[in-house]
Design a protein around this motif. Structure first.
Motif, PDB file in Angstrom:
ATOM      1  N   ASP A 173       0.803  -1.222   0.000  1.00 47.17           N
ATOM      2  CA  ASP A 173       0.000   0.000   0.000  1.00 47.17           C
ATOM      3  C   ASP A 173       0.834   1.270   0.000  1.00 47.17           C
ATOM      4  OD1 ASP A 173      -2.393  -1.377  -0.036  1.00 47.17           O
ATOM      5  OD2 ASP A 173      -2.650  -1.304   2.133  1.00 47.17           O
ATOM      6  N   GLY A 174       2.084   1.198   0.413  1.00 43.66           N
ATOM      7  CA  GLY A 174       2.899   2.403   0.427  1.00 43.66           C
ATOM      8  C   GLY A 174       3.985   2.378   1.469  1.00 43.66           C
ATOM      9  N   ILE A 175       4.412   3.576   1.851  1.00 44.96           N
ATOM     10  CA  ILE A 175       5.516   3.756   2.794  1.00 44.96           C
ATOM     11  C   ILE A 175       5.073   4.713   3.894  1.00 44.96           C
ATOM     12  CG2 ILE A 175       7.842   4.702   3.091  1.00 44.96           C
ATOM     13  CD1 ILE A 175       8.447   3.855   0.226  1.00 44.96           C
ATOM     14  N   VAL A 176       5.426   4.381   5.126  1.00 52.90           N
ATOM     15  CA  VAL A 176       5.222   5.249   6.278  1.00 52.90           C
ATOM     16  C   VAL A 176       6.596   5.488   6.888  1.00 52.90           C
ATOM     17  CG1 VAL A 176       4.224   5.424   8.596  1.00 52.90           C
ATOM     18  CG2 VAL A 176       2.892   4.387   6.749  1.00 52.90           C
ATOM     19  N   ILE A 177       6.894   6.749   7.201  1.00 51.05           N
ATOM     20  CA  ILE A 177       8.155   7.104   7.840  1.00 51.05           C
ATOM     21  C   ILE A 177       7.851   7.775   9.168  1.00 51.05           C
ATOM     22  CG2 ILE A 177      10.251   8.497   7.689  1.00 51.05           C
ATOM     23  CD1 ILE A 177      10.087   8.215   4.676  1.00 51.05           C
ATOM     24  N   SER A 178       8.588   7.373  10.193  1.00 49.19           N
ATOM     25  CA  SER A 178       8.407   7.936  11.521  1.00 49.19           C
ATOM     26  C   SER A 178       9.771   8.238  12.137  1.00 49.19           C
ATOM     27  CB  SER A 178       7.657   6.938  12.405  1.00 49.19           C
ATOM     28  OG  SER A 178       7.576   7.400  13.737  1.00 49.19           O
ATOM     29  N   GLU A 179       9.836   9.304  12.920  1.00 48.32           N
ATOM     30  CA  GLU A 179      11.069   9.612  13.641  1.00 48.32           C
ATOM     31  C   GLU A 179      11.345   8.577  14.721  1.00 48.32           C
ATOM     32  OE1 GLU A 179      10.701  13.548  15.192  1.00 48.32           O
ATOM     33  OE2 GLU A 179      10.856  14.483  13.217  1.00 48.32           O
ATOM     34  N   LYS A 180      10.283   7.937  15.220  1.00 46.64           N
ATOM     35  CA  LYS A 180      10.407   6.950  16.293  1.00 46.64           C
ATOM     36  C   LYS A 180       9.868   5.611  15.825  1.00 46.64           C
ATOM     37  CE  LYS A 180       9.823  10.479  19.788  1.00 46.64           C
ATOM     38  NZ  LYS A 180       9.013  11.016  20.859  1.00 46.64           N
ATOM     39  N   GLU A 181      10.331   4.554  16.460  1.00 47.20           N
ATOM     40  CA  GLU A 181       9.799   3.224  16.188  1.00 47.20           C
ATOM     41  C   GLU A 181       8.333   3.204  16.601  1.00 47.20           C
ATOM     42  OE1 GLU A 181      11.033  -1.420  16.932  1.00 47.20           O
ATOM     43  OE2 GLU A 181      11.741   0.097  18.342  1.00 47.20           O
ATOM     44  N   LEU A 182       7.479   2.647  15.749  1.00 45.95           N
ATOM     45  CA  LEU A 182       6.053   2.591  16.042  1.00 45.95           C
ATOM     46  C   LEU A 182       5.717   1.337  16.824  1.00 45.95           C
ATOM     47  CD1 LEU A 182       4.665   3.768  12.589  1.00 45.95           C
ATOM     48  CD2 LEU A 182       5.194   5.144  14.609  1.00 45.95           C
ATOM     49  N   VAL A 183       4.881   1.498  17.838  1.00 45.19           N
ATOM     50  CA  VAL A 183       4.466   0.397  18.690  1.00 45.19           C
ATOM     51  C   VAL A 183       2.949   0.344  18.675  1.00 45.19           C
ATOM     52  CG1 VAL A 183       4.502  -0.551  21.020  1.00 45.19           C
ATOM     53  CG2 VAL A 183       6.483   0.695  20.164  1.00 45.19           C
ATOM     54  N   VAL A 184       2.376  -0.813  18.340  1.00 47.70           N
ATOM     55  CA  VAL A 184       0.944  -1.037  18.375  1.00 47.70           C
ATOM     56  C   VAL A 184       0.687  -2.056  19.472  1.00 47.70           C
ATOM     57  CG1 VAL A 184      -1.077  -1.858  17.124  1.00 47.70           C
ATOM     58  CG2 VAL A 184       0.661  -0.536  15.920  1.00 47.70           C
ATOM     59  N   GLY A 185      -0.146  -1.664  20.449  1.00 48.45           N
ATOM     60  CA  GLY A 185      -0.356  -2.541  21.597  1.00 48.45           C
ATOM     61  C   GLY A 185       0.966  -2.723  22.315  1.00 48.45           C
ATOM     62  N   GLU A 186       1.391  -3.968  22.486  1.00 47.40           N
ATOM     63  CA  GLU A 186       2.660  -4.229  23.136  1.00 47.40           C
ATOM     64  C   GLU A 186       3.695  -4.688  22.138  1.00 47.40           C
ATOM     65  OE1 GLU A 186       2.643  -6.222  26.802  1.00 47.40           O
ATOM     66  OE2 GLU A 186       0.703  -5.451  27.397  1.00 47.40           O
ATOM     67  N   SER A 187       3.359  -4.604  20.827  1.00 50.50           N
ATOM     68  CA  SER A 187       4.270  -5.082  19.799  1.00 50.50           C
ATOM     69  C   SER A 187       5.020  -3.943  19.147  1.00 50.50           C
ATOM     70  CB  SER A 187       3.484  -5.838  18.711  1.00 50.50           C
ATOM     71  OG  SER A 187       2.796  -6.918  19.260  1.00 50.50           O
ATOM     72  N   LYS A 188       6.339  -4.027  19.182  1.00 50.85           N
ATOM     73  CA  LYS A 188       7.141  -3.117  18.377  1.00 50.85           C
ATOM     74  C   LYS A 188       7.120  -3.649  16.966  1.00 50.85           C
ATOM     75  CE  LYS A 188      10.357  -1.338  21.767  1.00 50.85           C
ATOM     76  NZ  LYS A 188      11.764  -1.180  22.134  1.00 50.85           N
TER      77      LYS A 188
END
Length: 189
Positions: A173-188
């Protein structure tokens, strides 16, 4: 025709795990403001998927080069530690910056993927290598080897700014860029 390097141990296999994320889900959770994350969709045809892994993520490393790839080879020869190499090839469609030999190096040295603002070659072989590869297109002519290039700076293309050390998440679907590591729930991710 491929000049060797591809196939072998680098080919896809069922035991290679895919990252447990979808860029659409990351956007649902994290995109509240355009300044928090950068996103680019694949629907525009800007960057196409060629690697055996279509979902990949990791910290960004950058190389800027134009139609010459010695620094790309040298960088992919280093341990990747799950990083993503972003190559700004100036958008050239006259030569390929990445082929099967470099994609194999990426796989063997634990790079999660390579994003190329330019072309690749040996696309059929690269499609069988368990590494993420996104690029503008394909071209059968290999790059020249005259210009060294630059490593480690900010590069911009496809409406995104790629900063070394930031996190890149990519899928169909594409690319997401973040300055920080993304965490959803308890999963990095």
């Amino acid at each position: 025709m491929s000049s060797g390097g591809g196939g072998g141990d680098a080919t896809k296999n069922a035991t290679t795990p895919s990252p447990a994320f979808a860029t659409a889900d990351l956007c649902d959770v994290f995109v509240k403001s355009p300044t928090r994350l950068q996103t680019a969709g694949s629907g525009s045809g800007t960057l196409n998927d060629y690697g055996g892994a279509t979902s990949f993520c990791g910290r960004i490393e950058t190389v800027r080069c134009f139609e010459s790839n010695p620094l790309v080879r040298r960088t992919l020869s280093e341990p990747g530690h799950g990083r993503v190499l972003v190559v700004d090839g100036g958008g050239s469609r006259r030569v390929a910056i990445l082929g099967d030999q470099l994609a194999t190096l990426a796989y063997e040295n634990n790079w999660a993927g390579v994003v190329v603002n330019g072309c690749i070659r040996d696309s059929k072989v690269i499609g069988g290598i368990s590494v993420g590869v996104k690029a503008l297109g394909t071209h059968p002519v290999k790059s020249i080897k005259d210009f060294e290039g630059e490593k480690g700076g900010r590069v911009s293309f496809a409406g995104l700014e790629f900063v070394p050390g930031d996190w890149l998440y990519a899928d169909e679907d594409g690319i997401v860029i973040s300055e920080k590591e993304l965490v959803v729930g308890e999963s990095k991710l």
